[in-house]
Design a protein around this motif. Structure first.
Motif, PDB file in Angstrom:
ATOM      1  N   ALA A  98       0.821  -1.203   0.000  1.00 34.34           N
ATOM      2  CA  ALA A  98       0.000   0.000   0.000  1.00 34.34           C
ATOM      3  C   ALA A  98       0.856   1.256   0.000  1.00 34.34           C
ATOM      4  CB  ALA A  98      -0.909   0.018   1.224  1.00 34.34           C
ATOM      5  N   ILE A 100       0.302   5.024   1.522  1.00 38.27           N
ATOM      6  CA  ILE A 100      -0.550   5.906   2.319  1.00 38.27           C
ATOM      7  C   ILE A 100      -0.078   7.326   2.065  1.00 38.27           C
ATOM      8  CG2 ILE A 100      -1.239   6.554   4.653  1.00 38.27           C
ATOM      9  CD1 ILE A 100      -0.845   3.663   5.481  1.00 38.27           C
ATOM     10  N   PHE A 130      -4.144   4.601  -0.073  1.00 39.80           N
ATOM     11  CA  PHE A 130      -4.975   5.084   1.015  1.00 39.80           C
ATOM     12  C   PHE A 130      -4.720   6.575   1.140  1.00 39.80           C
ATOM     13  CE2 PHE A 130      -6.676   5.861   5.091  1.00 39.80           C
ATOM     14  CZ  PHE A 130      -7.477   4.791   5.450  1.00 39.80           C
ATOM     15  N   ASP A 131      -5.758   7.368   1.036  1.00 38.55           N
ATOM     16  CA  ASP A 131      -5.627   8.819   1.099  1.00 38.55           C
ATOM     17  C   ASP A 131      -6.022   9.284   2.498  1.00 38.55           C
ATOM     18  OD1 ASP A 131      -6.163  11.648   0.828  1.00 38.55           O
ATOM     19  OD2 ASP A 131      -6.203  11.339  -1.326  1.00 38.55           O
ATOM     20  N   THR A 132      -5.106   9.935   3.190  1.00 32.06           N
ATOM     21  CA  THR A 132      -5.395  10.328   4.576  1.00 32.06           C
ATOM     22  C   THR A 132      -5.959  11.725   4.698  1.00 32.06           C
ATOM     23  OG1 THR A 132      -3.244  11.312   4.956  1.00 32.06           O
ATOM     24  CG2 THR A 132      -3.469   8.959   5.437  1.00 32.06           C
ATOM     25  N   ARG A 138      -7.661  10.636  10.051  1.00 28.39           N
ATOM     26  CA  ARG A 138      -7.567   9.681   8.958  1.00 28.39           C
ATOM     27  C   ARG A 138      -6.205   8.990   8.918  1.00 28.39           C
ATOM     28  NH1 ARG A 138     -10.844   8.385   5.553  1.00 28.39           N
ATOM     29  NH2 ARG A 138      -9.345   8.136   3.893  1.00 28.39           N
ATOM     30  N   ALA A 142      -5.800   5.005   8.940  1.00 31.69           N
ATOM     31  CA  ALA A 142      -4.908   4.273   8.041  1.00 31.69           C
ATOM     32  C   ALA A 142      -4.111   3.242   8.844  1.00 31.69           C
ATOM     33  CB  ALA A 142      -3.969   5.236   7.331  1.00 31.69           C
ATOM     34  N   TRP A 145      -6.221   0.361   9.786  1.00 31.44           N
ATOM     35  CA  TRP A 145      -6.419  -0.409   8.572  1.00 31.44           C
ATOM     36  C   TRP A 145      -5.201  -1.300   8.325  1.00 31.44           C
ATOM     37  CZ3 TRP A 145      -3.691   0.035   3.906  1.00 31.44           C
ATOM     38  CH2 TRP A 145      -4.279  -0.566   2.802  1.00 31.44           C
TER      39      TRP A 145
ATOM     40  N   THR B  96     -13.975  -3.902   0.330  1.00 31.05           N
ATOM     41  CA  THR B  96     -12.987  -3.102  -0.372  1.00 31.05           C
ATOM     42  C   THR B  96     -13.510  -2.839  -1.785  1.00 31.05           C
ATOM     43  OG1 THR B  96     -11.213  -4.176   0.845  1.00 31.05           O
ATOM     44  CG2 THR B  96     -10.591  -3.016  -1.155  1.00 31.05           C
ATOM     45  N   GLN B 117     -13.412   7.789  -3.341  1.00 30.99           N
ATOM     46  CA  GLN B 117     -12.983   7.396  -2.004  1.00 30.99           C
ATOM     47  C   GLN B 117     -13.814   8.075  -0.919  1.00 30.99           C
ATOM     48  OE1 GLN B 117      -8.725   7.758  -1.432  1.00 30.99           O
ATOM     49  NE2 GLN B 117      -8.755   5.908  -0.202  1.00 30.99           N
ATOM     50  N   ASP B 121     -15.473   5.614   1.681  1.00 31.54           N
ATOM     51  CA  ASP B 121     -15.143   5.837   3.070  1.00 31.54           C
ATOM     52  C   ASP B 121     -16.345   5.969   3.969  1.00 31.54           C
ATOM     53  OD1 ASP B 121     -12.347   6.153   3.042  1.00 31.54           O
ATOM     54  OD2 ASP B 121     -12.732   7.615   4.654  1.00 31.54           O
ATOM     55  N   ASP B 126     -12.949   0.296   1.945  1.00 28.49           N
ATOM     56  CA  ASP B 126     -11.616   0.749   1.592  1.00 28.49           C
ATOM     57  C   ASP B 126     -11.508   0.847   0.082  1.00 28.49           C
ATOM     58  OD1 ASP B 126     -10.654   0.808   4.243  1.00 28.49           O
ATOM     59  OD2 ASP B 126     -10.419  -1.365   4.188  1.00 28.49           O
TER      60      ASP B 126
END
Lengths: 364, 364
Positions: A98, A100, A130-132, A138, A142, A145, B96, B117, B121, B126
């Motif tokens: 992944a 992040i 994964f976009d925080t 967030r 993450a 997750w 997901t 997303q 979310d 995910d």
DNA sequence: CTGAAAGCGCTTACAG
DNA sequence: CTGAAAGCGCTTACAG
């Protein structure tokens, strides 16, 4: 719903009901079940073990050529595709990595991801993003997750979480490379890749000073790499005996840059140069300056950081700091893979400093 | 490795060995094992079932408050996090979703992903991103990957695969929304979202014609949405009794645009306007024109398609077609979720046309 | 109120 | 050369 060439149209509207008829014929529950190894075993009269063996081409255990052929053919016929989830459960490996990142719409991150994915791909790993949003909440999400075991390894860009939090969440169960924005500090299992943000910012500030600027402001956001870049800025200013000034932005977006500059211009703005902590902020700055009738670079010089693709498209083209995000992503993925598939398994965390480069264009 | 402020540095170099010592103390195999429900059961003297029940807050089956407390506390203590892979195997759901896109570094796609997303979310899903590079091979690989059951649903942008191929691979086992670039055709389970590419291209071409341009070339790549956009271009030209000309690009990148235009300029270039099939091609075009000493829009007008963020940063700002990628992504995710969690389960595929908008700026 | 048991789809020793 | 069996970590009827 045959739309004419009218450019203004209405929000999402359903266009077709034709499909209803088509669908009626199919899709009863049964069709949805994916064939399993057991299905193939039943169809061929072999055991499920034999099927697994054949499909995985396990070498020492040779199934007779005839049986193998029959199994392979039946698998094909039934449209068998191994259930990755089940395989993962057994092997305790997901073969997924992944990235992040704080904001996938900031062009610097797609480049990072692209480089990452090219290396992951080559090694047979899938990539998740994964976009925080660059928020602490967030970023923690993450982390949670990650703890759920979705991936074997991760390249992470965190703006808020500290080392301790990462270590407790991850506990060496997922390989991790961090794009470090603070100064490097060793960590038990986490590898770090970074550029010397302070040195880069100091070098860029020095360029502005050398061009004769005395009243230089830095437009920055204190999170993430902002802190280190401010440190470099301060160092250069101090060394030159100049008074540093920070203009605070809410985040690293173009909109935040425009907002912060607008507020600053409303006051008594007397700077001859603005060094933005990233290119998006610089772009926002230039837009605001232009709107206020100030010319770049004649009235105010502007410099940025990142060298995103738009930087050279701007008029004037943006002076900025380049690092190769793509190379960084690629390199990070390779670090993860070496850790997961060997030979670096169990190796302690290390830091890897990557080069940066000043790109001098017309905006400063 | 204390780097000075020198802006030119060396490739990836290791910076610290300090961490070796730190690591020695930890990370023996045992530390890496994640605690399971069984571990909690053993520690509390309860059954694994009870643990599962408590941790999932199954309502009808009430475990005594005291036991529940003990289990919860032990789980906390051991740092228990449910193994998502195992849960997925049992539930046959991954929670997901994925976005399959041709090129994450084309700014139009991050916007799509971001919108997607945000909806995913909110519903507890995910998001994975799969980059196909816009090649048939990697699009097929994406399809195989889908068949492996990694995700419950997907938003896909395919440039090469046709409906039949999608249907055989997916077979209704994963919910799918396609960003359709051809004219809409109903499909049994696949939802489609799209703009009327032909109409948009025709409208933009008409704008150029209305401005008095007669020799208009379209710079395009025939894959993906290119075909429909060319169709619209042809329609407008034909209607005006003008001769259409297509300049072929290898793909939709800025580099391809620059290359194709350079080749064209080497010949007998006599067009007064170039309509590029997307903004990146338009940007490449403008760069090449400028390098060749041709002014935009005075010598050659340029228009694009997408309205990526850079479009308005260009000098001159780019005339283009806007669609809301972010809204499209958001909407697509909602379609998937409605299909997966209800109420749209089993609903036949539908098409949803989204609006577009001509954005007239200075480049044309 | 609580636990034993089956099963999700696979892999992998281990017997025959 | 082939199959019965255990187990990956979980959920979910089903008994007590």
């Amino acid at each position: 719903m045959k739309n004419s060439t009218s450019p203004q149209q209405v929000p999402p509207a359903e266009t077709s009901h034709l499909s209803a008829a088509v669908n009626k014929a199919e899709a009863p529950a049964e069709a949805l079940r994916r064939p399993t190894q057991r299905d193939i075993a039943v169809a061929t009269g072999m055991s499920q073990t034999a099927v697994s063996l054949v499909l995985n081409r396990v070498e020492p255990c040779t199934v007779s050529a005839e049986v193998r052929e029959r199994i392979l053919q039946t698998a094909q016929q039934l449209g068998y595709v191994p259930n990755r989830v089940a395989r993962n459960l057994k092997s305790a490996r997901t073969r997924t990595l992944a990235c992040i990142v704080p904001d996938i719409t900031n062009p610097t991150y797609p480049a990072l991801v692209r480089g990452f994915q090219s290396a992951a791909d080559a090694a047979g790993y899938d990539t998740m993003i994964f976009d925080t949003d660059g928020t602490p909440e967030r970023e923690r999400r993450a982390l949670q997750w990650l703890a759920q075991g979705h991936v074997d390894g991760v390249l992470a860009v965190f703006f808020h979480l500290d080392e301790a939090e990462l270590l407790t969440a991850v506990r060496g169960r997922v390989a991790m490379v961090q794009v470090e924005s603070q100064a490097y500090r060793p960590s038990p299992y986490i590898d770090k890749v970074y550029i010397d943000n302070a040195a880069a910012a100091q070098a860029m500030t020095q360029v502005l000073i050398d061009k004769g600027h005395q009243r230089i402001a830095m437009l920055s956001c204190p999170i993430g790499p902002g802190a280190e870049r401010q440190r470099g800025f301060h160092a250069a200013m101090q060394k030159a005996g100049l008074a540093p000034h920070i203009i605070a932005a809410d985040d690293f977006t173009q909109a935040a840059g425009a907002r912060a500059m607008a507020a600053e211009l409303a006051g008594d703005f007397r700077y001859s140069a603005v060094f933005a902590a990233n290119d998006l902020l610089a772009i926002g700055t230039m837009a605001t300056l232009r709107a206020a009738g100030r010319r770049v670079p004649d009235d105010v010089a502007v410099a940025g950081f990142d060298d995103i693709p738009s930087a050279q498209l701007l008029q004037p083209a943006l002076t900025t700091v380049r690092r190769s995000e793509q190379a960084m992503g690629h390199f990070a993925a390779e670090l993860l893979i070496a850790r997961l598939d060997g030979p670096d398994t169990g190796r302690p965390g290390r830091g890897f400093e990557l080069p940066f480069q000043l790109v001098l264009r017309d905006s400063a």
